[in-house]
Design a protein around this motif. Structure first.
Motif, PDB file in Angstrom:
ATOM      1  N   ASN A 275       0.862  -1.172   0.000  1.00 13.28           N
ATOM      2  CA  ASN A 275       0.000   0.000   0.000  1.00 13.28           C
ATOM      3  C   ASN A 275       0.902   1.227   0.000  1.00 13.28           C
ATOM      4  OD1 ASN A 275      -2.238   1.626   0.054  1.00 13.28           O
ATOM      5  ND2 ASN A 275      -3.141   0.680   1.877  1.00 13.28           N
ATOM      6  N   ARG A 276       0.353   2.374  -0.354  1.00 11.76           N
ATOM      7  CA  ARG A 276       1.169   3.579  -0.410  1.00 11.76           C
ATOM      8  C   ARG A 276       1.703   3.927   0.975  1.00 11.76           C
ATOM      9  NH1 ARG A 276       0.003   8.507  -4.438  1.00 11.76           N
ATOM     10  NH2 ARG A 276       0.011   6.649  -5.746  1.00 11.76           N
ATOM     11  N   VAL A 277       2.973   4.309   1.020  1.00  8.82           N
ATOM     12  CA  VAL A 277       3.668   4.571   2.277  1.00  8.82           C
ATOM     13  C   VAL A 277       4.298   5.959   2.231  1.00  8.82           C
ATOM     14  CG1 VAL A 277       5.419   3.738   3.888  1.00  8.82           C
ATOM     15  CG2 VAL A 277       4.219   2.120   2.424  1.00  8.82           C
ATOM     16  N   LEU A 278       4.289   6.630   3.369  1.00 12.97           N
ATOM     17  CA  LEU A 278       4.988   7.902   3.522  1.00 12.97           C
ATOM     18  C   LEU A 278       5.941   7.786   4.710  1.00 12.97           C
ATOM     19  CD1 LEU A 278       1.992  10.406   3.126  1.00 12.97           C
ATOM     20  CD2 LEU A 278       3.554   9.592   1.351  1.00 12.97           C
ATOM     21  N   LEU A 279       7.066   8.480   4.629  1.00 12.49           N
ATOM     22  CA  LEU A 279       8.049   8.463   5.706  1.00 12.49           C
ATOM     23  C   LEU A 279       8.049   9.790   6.448  1.00 12.49           C
ATOM     24  CD1 LEU A 279      11.096   6.786   3.886  1.00 12.49           C
ATOM     25  CD2 LEU A 279       9.276   5.683   5.211  1.00 12.49           C
ATOM     26  N   ASP A 280       8.280   9.716   7.745  1.00 10.99           N
ATOM     27  CA  ASP A 280       8.353  10.919   8.572  1.00 10.99           C
ATOM     28  C   ASP A 280       9.421  10.711   9.636  1.00 10.99           C
ATOM     29  OD1 ASP A 280       7.835  13.431   9.496  1.00 10.99           O
ATOM     30  OD2 ASP A 280       5.723  13.079   9.975  1.00 10.99           O
ATOM     31  N   ARG A 281       9.684  11.746  10.415  1.00 10.74           N
ATOM     32  CA  ARG A 281      10.735  11.698  11.429  1.00 10.74           C
ATOM     33  C   ARG A 281      10.159  11.912  12.821  1.00 10.74           C
ATOM     34  NH1 ARG A 281      15.802  15.227   9.416  1.00 10.74           N
ATOM     35  NH2 ARG A 281      16.429  14.528  11.481  1.00 10.74           N
ATOM     36  N   LEU A 282      10.907  11.427  13.808  1.00 10.58           N
ATOM     37  CA  LEU A 282      10.548  11.710  15.199  1.00 10.58           C
ATOM     38  C   LEU A 282      11.035  13.095  15.603  1.00 10.58           C
ATOM     39  CD1 LEU A 282      11.359   8.371  17.085  1.00 10.58           C
ATOM     40  CD2 LEU A 282       9.130   9.215  16.336  1.00 10.58           C
ATOM     41  N   LYS A 283      12.174  13.485  15.056  1.00 10.53           N
ATOM     42  CA  LYS A 283      12.777  14.760  15.428  1.00 10.53           C
ATOM     43  C   LYS A 283      12.650  15.742  14.270  1.00 10.53           C
ATOM     44  CE  LYS A 283      16.046  12.720  18.691  1.00 10.53           C
ATOM     45  NZ  LYS A 283      17.434  12.684  19.202  1.00 10.53           N
ATOM     46  N   THR A 284      12.042  16.869  14.546  1.00  7.23           N
ATOM     47  CA  THR A 284      11.879  17.913  13.540  1.00  7.23           C
ATOM     48  C   THR A 284      12.344  19.244  14.113  1.00  7.23           C
ATOM     49  OG1 THR A 284       9.594  18.282  14.256  1.00  7.23           O
ATOM     50  CG2 THR A 284       9.945  16.758  12.412  1.00  7.23           C
ATOM     51  N   THR A 285      12.627  20.176  13.229  1.00  8.10           N
ATOM     52  CA  THR A 285      13.080  21.505  13.641  1.00  8.10           C
ATOM     53  C   THR A 285      12.192  22.557  12.999  1.00  8.10           C
ATOM     54  OG1 THR A 285      15.362  20.724  13.812  1.00  8.10           O
ATOM     55  CG2 THR A 285      15.027  23.099  13.713  1.00  8.10           C
ATOM     56  N   ALA A 286      11.748  23.500  13.803  1.00 12.04           N
ATOM     57  CA  ALA A 286      10.930  24.602  13.302  1.00 12.04           C
ATOM     58  C   ALA A 286      11.310  25.871  14.045  1.00 12.04           C
ATOM     59  CB  ALA A 286       9.445  24.294  13.493  1.00 12.04           C
ATOM     60  N   ASP A 287      11.553  26.927  13.279  1.00 13.66           N
ATOM     61  CA  ASP A 287      11.935  28.223  13.859  1.00 13.66           C
ATOM     62  C   ASP A 287      13.135  28.099  14.795  1.00 13.66           C
ATOM     63  OD1 ASP A 287       9.799  29.433  12.526  1.00 13.66           O
ATOM     64  OD2 ASP A 287       8.414  28.985  14.173  1.00 13.66           O
ATOM     65  N   GLY A 288      14.068  27.232  14.418  1.00 16.45           N
ATOM     66  CA  GLY A 288      15.291  27.088  15.200  1.00 16.45           C
ATOM     67  C   GLY A 288      15.165  26.201  16.422  1.00 16.45           C
ATOM     68  N   GLU A 289      13.984  25.677  16.687  1.00 11.10           N
ATOM     69  CA  GLU A 289      13.782  24.812  17.847  1.00 11.10           C
ATOM     70  C   GLU A 289      13.547  23.375  17.400  1.00 11.10           C
ATOM     71  OE1 GLU A 289      11.110  26.016  20.894  1.00 11.10           O
ATOM     72  OE2 GLU A 289      11.425  28.157  20.531  1.00 11.10           O
ATOM     73  N   GLU A 290      14.093  22.429  18.184  1.00 14.47           N
ATOM     74  CA  GLU A 290      13.939  21.015  17.866  1.00 14.47           C
ATOM     75  C   GLU A 290      12.766  20.429  18.646  1.00 14.47           C
ATOM     76  OE1 GLU A 290      17.182  17.714  17.083  1.00 14.47           O
ATOM     77  OE2 GLU A 290      16.781  17.837  19.241  1.00 14.47           O
ATOM     78  N   TYR A 291      11.953  19.685  17.931  1.00  9.17           N
ATOM     79  CA  TYR A 291      10.805  19.033  18.549  1.00  9.17           C
ATOM     80  C   TYR A 291      10.970  17.523  18.416  1.00  9.17           C
ATOM     81  CZ  TYR A 291       8.738  23.685  18.333  1.00  9.17           C
ATOM     82  OH  TYR A 291       8.495  25.031  18.480  1.00  9.17           O
ATOM     83  N   ILE A 292      10.700  16.806  19.511  1.00  7.66           N
ATOM     84  CA  ILE A 292      10.868  15.357  19.533  1.00  7.66           C
ATOM     85  C   ILE A 292       9.538  14.700  19.882  1.00  7.66           C
ATOM     86  CG2 ILE A 292      12.120  13.425  20.547  1.00  7.66           C
ATOM     87  CD1 ILE A 292      14.356  15.377  21.256  1.00  7.66           C
ATOM     88  N   ARG A 293       9.157  13.751  19.068  1.00  6.79           N
ATOM     89  CA  ARG A 293       7.919  13.018  19.312  1.00  6.79           C
ATOM     90  C   ARG A 293       8.213  11.802  20.178  1.00  6.79           C
ATOM     91  NH1 ARG A 293       4.342   9.969  14.568  1.00  6.79           N
ATOM     92  NH2 ARG A 293       3.098   8.646  15.974  1.00  6.79           N
ATOM     93  N   ASP A 294       7.578  11.717  21.321  1.00 11.63           N
ATOM     94  CA  ASP A 294       7.701  10.532  22.171  1.00 11.63           C
ATOM     95  C   ASP A 294       6.824   9.419  21.605  1.00 11.63           C
ATOM     96  OD1 ASP A 294       9.387  11.927  23.854  1.00 11.63           O
ATOM     97  OD2 ASP A 294       7.755  12.606  25.150  1.00 11.63           O
ATOM     98  N   ILE A 295       7.250   8.169  21.808  1.00 10.26           N
ATOM     99  CA  ILE A 295       6.548   7.049  21.175  1.00 10.26           C
ATOM    100  C   ILE A 295       6.366   5.886  22.151  1.00 10.26           C
ATOM    101  CG2 ILE A 295       7.388   7.616  18.870  1.00 10.26           C
ATOM    102  CD1 ILE A 295       9.459   5.354  19.211  1.00 10.26           C
ATOM    103  N   TYR A 296       5.457   4.994  21.775  1.00 10.20           N
ATOM    104  CA  TYR A 296       5.297   3.730  22.495  1.00 10.20           C
ATOM    105  C   TYR A 296       6.331   2.739  21.964  1.00 10.20           C
ATOM    106  CZ  TYR A 296       0.762   5.549  24.004  1.00 10.20           C
ATOM    107  OH  TYR A 296      -0.241   6.317  24.559  1.00 10.20           O
ATOM    108  N   MET A 297       7.055   2.108  22.882  1.00  7.31           N
ATOM    109  CA  MET A 297       8.065   1.118  22.505  1.00  7.31           C
ATOM    110  C   MET A 297       7.766  -0.176  23.254  1.00  7.31           C
ATOM    111  SD  MET A 297      11.379   3.688  22.602  1.00  7.31           S
ATOM    112  CE  MET A 297      12.540   2.470  22.001  1.00  7.31           C
TER     113      MET A 297
END
Length: 348
Positions: A275-297
């Protein structure tokens, strides 16, 4: 007695004539047209004399630079000093022409085959090549030496002939509407993908954007296994049926130190999707600040990973995240659902 003198005279004459003919043909056979652009071997030497060829070469490496040469005319010292030592950072598929290809001497390069002011003034370069073009105009006047090359890899691998480039890279990594983003992949990853394309498993896969997809949807870049590493995940499309959405995900981890001049990669994960797949990141940067997505492991609580992770998105499905495990040297897939809920679903 007279007969002996006569015979001696005849023999002497034959020797003189034979010697003259030998040296005549020797000079004729081994004469050289110095105007020809060839390597020339002399009769009594194995040395070759190389002359300027204006051969075109193509850059394929990760890091390559064109550097200033020496100032040759003091009258141009002011212009010379205003230009940086590193004139230009080369990019994949940049074309250069050899200016000096004399054996034993440092090779020098230009952007044009014939280095005249008219050619350089009319050359349609990029903004990043502005300082290089200014310097080449000085070089074309004999004011400075032509630029030399400095690269992280051996020159034979990073600057190759146009024929070699066309045969190896042209079909896969030249930027097109459907192929956008591929030229920016690291050198070793490019070669790993070529190997995959030429394998039995990979013969039916190619990189291609579909619909509203962008290169950011199909190519992931970040640090998966260590700080400051540049690692790659890429989705390739199956070419067997243009109506189907079949993909293979290849993830390449870097085994080298980030400061090493040559970055070596290895396949750390692969998976096929139907099926169609898209890739994304846990860590992104916006306006000079880094944002981290917490996840279930495999947990009931959200956790934070040490490094980045590859987020896999599919229509009408829960996100999945690939996170590197040092113990197993592989990526572990985590469904973004609390463990409690997963266990409840498995019971039914």
């Amino acid at each position: 007695m007279n007969n002996k003198k006569y015979i001696f005279f005849i023999i002497t004459a034959l020797i003189v004539v034979t010697g003259g003919l030998f040296f005549y043909f020797k000079d004729t056979l081994f004469s050289i047209d110095s105007s020809k652009n060839t390597n020339i071997a002399t009769e009594n030497s194995n040395e070759s004399i190389e002359v300027n060829t204006n051969q075109e070469v193509v850059f394929t490496g990760d890091q390559g630079y064109l550097l200033k040469g020496k100032l040759l005319k003091p009258a141009f010292e002011k212009e010379y000093k205003t230009l940086p030592d590193t004139l230009y950072n080369l990019e994949f598929n940049d074309r250069l022409f050899l200016v000096n290809n004399v054996d034993g001497a440092q090779k020098t390069y230009s952007l044009v085959a014939e280095n005249t002011l008219d050619n350089l003034n009319s050359y349609q370069g990029t903004w990043e090549q502005k300082e290089l073009i200014t310097y080449l105009k000085l070089a074309s006047q004999g004011a400075v030496e032509f630029p030399s090359y400095l690269g992280a890899m051996h020159i034979d691998y990073s600057l190759i002939s146009t024929d070699e480039f066309n045969n190896k890279y042209q079909d896969y990594f030249i930027e097109t509407v459907d192929n956008y983003g591929m030229s920016q992949l690291p050198y070793d990853v490019k070669n790993k993908i070529i190997d995959f394309y030429q394998s039995k498993e990979g013969a039916s896969y190619r990189y291609k954007l579909k619909g509203k997809q962008t290169s950011a949807d199909l190519i992931w870049r970040g640090a998966l296994t260590g700080k400051d590493k540049e690692e790659v995940a890429i989705l390739l499309n199956s070419t067997e049926n243009s109506l189907d959405d079949k993909y293979i995900l290849l993830v390449y981890a870097c085994k080298s130190n980030p400061k090493d001049s040559y970055q070596e990669y290895y396949l750390v994960y692969n998976e096929t999707f139907y099926n169609r797949v898209l890739l994304d990141r846990l860590k992104t940067t916006a306006d000079g600040e880094e944002y981290i997505r917490d996840i279930y492991m495999n947990s009931n609580d959200l956790k934070r990973t040490e490094f980045d992770g590859v987020v896999i998105k599919q229509f009408n499905a829960t996100d999945e995240v690939l996170v590197y495990s040092k113990d197993y040297d592989k990526l572990i897939k985590y469904h973004q659902t609390p463990l409690r809920k997963i266990e409840e679903e498995e019971e039914y």
